[in-house]
Write a protein that holds these residues in place. Sequence first.
Motif, short mmCIF file in Angstrom:
data_model
loop_
_atom_site.label_atom_id
_atom_site.label_comp_id
_atom_site.label_asym_id
_atom_site.label_seq_id
_atom_site.Cartn_x
_atom_site.Cartn_y
_atom_site.Cartn_z
N ILE A 39 0.84 -1.20 0.00
CA ILE A 39 0.00 0.00 0.00
C ILE A 39 0.87 1.25 0.00
O ILE A 39 0.61 2.21 -0.71
N ALA A 40 1.92 1.20 0.79
CA ALA A 40 2.77 2.39 0.90
C ALA A 40 3.62 2.60 -0.34
O ALA A 40 3.90 3.72 -0.72
N HIS A 41 4.05 1.50 -0.97
CA HIS A 41 5.01 1.64 -2.05
C HIS A 41 4.45 1.29 -3.42
O HIS A 41 5.20 1.10 -4.36
N TRP A 42 3.15 1.20 -3.53
CA TRP A 42 2.54 0.74 -4.77
C TRP A 42 3.03 1.55 -5.96
O TRP A 42 3.01 2.77 -5.94
N GLY A 43 3.45 0.85 -6.99
CA GLY A 43 3.84 1.52 -8.23
C GLY A 43 4.95 2.53 -8.04
O GLY A 43 4.93 3.61 -8.61
N PHE A 44 5.92 2.17 -7.22
CA PHE A 44 7.03 3.09 -6.97
C PHE A 44 7.76 3.38 -8.26
O PHE A 44 8.18 2.49 -8.99
N THR A 45 7.89 4.66 -8.57
CA THR A 45 8.67 5.01 -9.75
C THR A 45 9.71 6.05 -9.37
O THR A 45 9.48 6.90 -8.53
N LEU A 46 10.83 5.92 -10.03
CA LEU A 46 11.89 6.92 -9.86
C LEU A 46 12.22 7.42 -11.26
O LEU A 46 12.51 6.63 -12.15
#
Lengths: 603, 153
Positions: A361-368
Amino acid sequence: MSGATSAPGPGADEPRPHDEPDVHSPPAAPNAPTPDTPAPEVSGAYVPTPDAPAHDIPVPTAHGAPAPDVPPVPGGPGVPDSGVPAPAAAGIAPEAERALSPLTLVTAPIAYLRNAIVPLVVAVVAGSFNPWVLGSAAVAIAAMLVGGFVTWRTFRYQVGSERLEIRRGLISRSRRSIPLERIRGVDVTSHLLHRLLGLAVVRIDAAGGGGESEEGKLDAVTAAEAERLRRELLHRRAVLRGETAAGAPAAEAGTAPGAEPAPEADADEDVYFTMPRGWYLYAVLSLGYLLTPFVALATVLGFLGQVADDLASSADADAAAQRAYAWFDGTGEQALLAIAIGAAVVLVALMPVSAVVSYAIAHWGFTLRRRGDALVTERGLFTRRSVTLELRRVRGHELLDNPLERLRRAVRLRAVVTGLGDTATRATLLPIGPRDRVGEVVERALIPYRGPLTRHPGAALRRRLFRAVAPFAAAAAVAAFLAPPWVAVALAAVAALGVPLGVDRYRALGHGDDGRQVSVRSGSLRRAQAVVRRDAIIGWTWRQTLFQRRPGLAHLELAVGAGGGAYTAIDAGFDDAVTFAAGVSPELVRPFLVEGPDERPAP
Amino acid sequence: MWRLETAIVSVVFAAVLCGAAWGVTAAAWSWVPDPVLRYAWWVPGLYGAYAVAEIAVAPSWRYRVHRWEVTADVIYTRTGWLSRRWQLVPVSRIQTVDHKQGWLERLFRVATLKVQTASHAGSSTIEGLDAADAQRISEELAARAAELRDDAT
């Protein structure tokens, strides 16, 4: 504060937007300048409809012809702006003053309500639906609605040529002015509710006078507007600093289209990383996320306890208690025990699951990604937050792992950035992931560290071991005499655990230099390897305690005006540390080495 | 001056300890174990002995260890007596220079110079400078820092 904008100096004192037209219509001038209490006709003209395209800045109609003061035409000459002198160079005209999105009228009361709902419900229930209590609750809710409305009506922000001005308040007015040059980052966050309504909260980080950061918060504007603001602010700042001229024209091309309706079609964008599905499983390795269910459980239990307390005052609680007691006294005892054990087992079994869920939930779909000259991270399932870190503020990075993660060769990546508050969450560049993959990203996005790490002398091992074992060993010895034997045994066991811990801590120690960057590593349960650019080091400190003097060890502290402020090479050899520092910044250290004994500890 | 400062702090702390010991013995609460009552006066006694030693030894020791040097580009300080600390701060990264004189310091005509950088770890303090020197150095440093100044982070 007056409406006299007759001579907006090129820089010092930019004209307020709705003053501009007034310059040409003198009769209107006197009543215009009270922006805090918007006169009806002013606000009527300015309210940006939430679905308006971002570039369609509502222009004060008093003037007739819409003044084309909008997007900062890159490199273009001062926009004609109907006779008003363009205040700053590069055609940056102040924008019109804007209000928050009207949908804030929906979100703000709900946000208030979320905080107040529990006390309200408890009050209503505990007051046993007494009309007075009900009435005051209704008044409280009404007050929230009115408060939201007042905030919306009075909140105005304006992107000036040199400053961002935020004005608010009906009774006590506040006006915050943030120089654009000082802006360090613009974060866009949106909660679930915001996302449903297409809104976003914009937070503007700026360098304060004393190094602490100062913030402006716009809660909330439309998502398109947030995106536009972010680009606009960063672009204007870049122009003010004279960076665009020297820097990449691409950056300009990248930021300028921010005012156009298709912000995603950005040539100067480079996605470094999007989170693969498998990475969510790494949550299992993070102790913090493993413990989440317990925290949640404690919260729930606390809440239930509170409710039970409230209920206990009612008359039938007694009867219920007696029934429960009778049941427990009879056959219930074993059943209760079984339930407790079962619950514990389920809880332990659920730990990894819930860890993965909460982590996802916290990191869903993390993009950099890189956008212009900034790194942008974006993450979250419900609350979507994006953090912008300027590359020129990035001084290095940190690789963090704990023993569990080390077993799976996983690390986290965090940036070392100057002037960023709340570093723990906001500076995260990558979630937990395999070391090789993280290394690749570092390679592309940052400067990787290639040098070796120098081990620290063997005396450091003795010190680490002593530190890890001695306190518990001493406690165990004392307990052997004074306390029941099991206490002593437990303490001795802890002391024994200290041995591998100490060894591991020693193995983590190291420092190194690869010509461009300096790296320092320490820690075991939370091992951190900091990599900092050479020129980011703003001071060296050696510390040596009495006990370090004999083995010739010292802590070497690298002061860095970013991240945690300092990174320490623990128990490095003293001479080693001095040569190391002299190698990294010779101009700093060498002059003092010549004096010889001064740098060495007195025997 | 350090001697006097240490002495004052010690006297105050010893007085507090004595007060506590007296209070404990006088009140003689039942829950206080017996040995504590019996040896209550040892604590201030031991501390007193330690304080006397500290007053006698530490200041001159510290004075021997403490060194500072300001060159064109770097400030170098060496402090501590049991634990030592060597610090180098480049002048170009200085953000503020504080010049401070407490009442005791004014009595002895010395001053403290505090140099701060963007990092809390990079902040250096020079104690016991001659007041006139401190004034001069702080002004010089400020001017020099302004000259060399980059972003200072």
